[in-house]
Motif scaffolding. Structure first.
Motif, PDB file in Angstrom:
ATOM      1  N   ASP A  34      -9.294  -3.050   1.395  1.00 32.32           N
ATOM      2  CA  ASP A  34      -7.967  -2.928   2.015  1.00 32.32           C
ATOM      3  C   ASP A  34      -7.248  -4.277   2.053  1.00 32.32           C
ATOM      4  O   ASP A  34      -6.042  -4.352   1.840  1.00 32.32           O
ATOM      5  CB  ASP A  34      -8.073  -2.366   3.436  1.00 32.32           C
ATOM      6  N   ASN A  38      -3.766  -5.403   0.250  1.00 35.86           N
ATOM      7  CA  ASN A  38      -2.667  -6.047   0.973  1.00 35.86           C
ATOM      8  C   ASN A  38      -2.241  -7.357   0.310  1.00 35.86           C
ATOM      9  O   ASN A  38      -1.061  -7.695   0.315  1.00 35.86           O
ATOM     10  CB  ASN A  38      -3.045  -6.288   2.433  1.00 35.86           C
ATOM     11  N   ILE A 149       0.191   1.663   2.158  1.00 36.20           N
ATOM     12  CA  ILE A 149      -1.097   1.575   2.848  1.00 36.20           C
ATOM     13  C   ILE A 149      -1.485   2.940   3.416  1.00 36.20           C
ATOM     14  O   ILE A 149      -2.645   3.360   3.326  1.00 36.20           O
ATOM     15  CB  ILE A 149      -1.052   0.493   3.944  1.00 36.20           C
ATOM     16  N   ASP A 152      -2.924   5.075   0.806  1.00 36.23           N
ATOM     17  CA  ASP A 152      -4.302   4.653   0.538  1.00 36.23           C
ATOM     18  C   ASP A 152      -5.268   5.189   1.592  1.00 36.23           C
ATOM     19  O   ASP A 152      -6.436   5.436   1.296  1.00 36.23           O
ATOM     20  CB  ASP A 152      -4.409   3.131   0.486  1.00 36.23           C
TER      21      ASP A 152
END
Length: 190
Positions: A34, A38, A149, A152
């Motif tokens: 993650d 980012n 995000i 995801d």
């Protein structure tokens, strides 16, 4: 004589920058998936910001690219303590623009690596490419990041993304009040 010294300095700087980028990429690859994602998102948004301001990277002078790199590096340093992924992503963007001003194969490798990261992300989600192409406000960029995000994380609607971001379920009344930017962002990405 001074011209050769300047050329050697530029090649030396390209070598040092290559080592910095390589070290950063090794460090990023060791982080949680993650956080890696980012970093790439912040790279894309920093790049997008430059595109929005300049309209075409190829038309920026060498001095202009140096100034962009310097400003991005300052932002990366300021961001790092608050958001490591943002610091790393903005540093990569800064390195990209600095590499475009330097001679030699290492500078070319830096710009190719970062171009590859941008292109790879654009291929992974057509939304990222669309996000690069359309000028957006700061608020929209925050919502778009959250949507990417959220996707995801498995979100299936704009409301789910908003709830994930806010850390709680929204009442129907709250959703009616907040839904516009979230639905716009959702539609732009999906």
């Amino acid at each position: 004589m001074f011209k050769r010294i300047k050329e050697r300095w530029a090649l030396s700087r390209a070598d040092a920058l290559f080592n910095e980028v390589n070290d950063l990429m090794v460090r990023v690859n060791s982080l949680d998936e993650d956080i890696q994602r980012n970093v790439i998102i912040h790279l894309l948004f920093a790049y997008k910001h430059v595109i929005k301001e300049t309209h075409n990277v190829n038309n920026i002078s060498v001095q202009g690219k140096k100034e962009i790199a310097k400003e991005l590096l300052k932002l990366a340093q300021e961001s790092f303590d608050l958001d490591m992924a943002k610091g790393f992503g903005v540093f990569l963007c800064s390195s990209y623009f600095e590499a475009l001003t330097l001679p030699g194969s290492k500078a070319k490798m830096i710009s190719n690596i970062i171009d590859g990261l941008i292109e790879s992300e654009c291929k992974n989600t057509s939304s990222s490419k669309r996000a690069l192409d359309d000028p957006i406000s700061h608020e929209e960029s925050v919502v778009l990041k959250a949507v990417v995000i959220g996707l995801d994380l498995g979100a299936t609607s704009a409301r789910e993304v908003a709830e994930i971001t806010m850390g709680r379920n929204l009442t129907d009344l709250e959703w009616e009040q907040y839904k516009q930017p979230w639905e716009n962002g959702w539609n732009k990405i999906t």
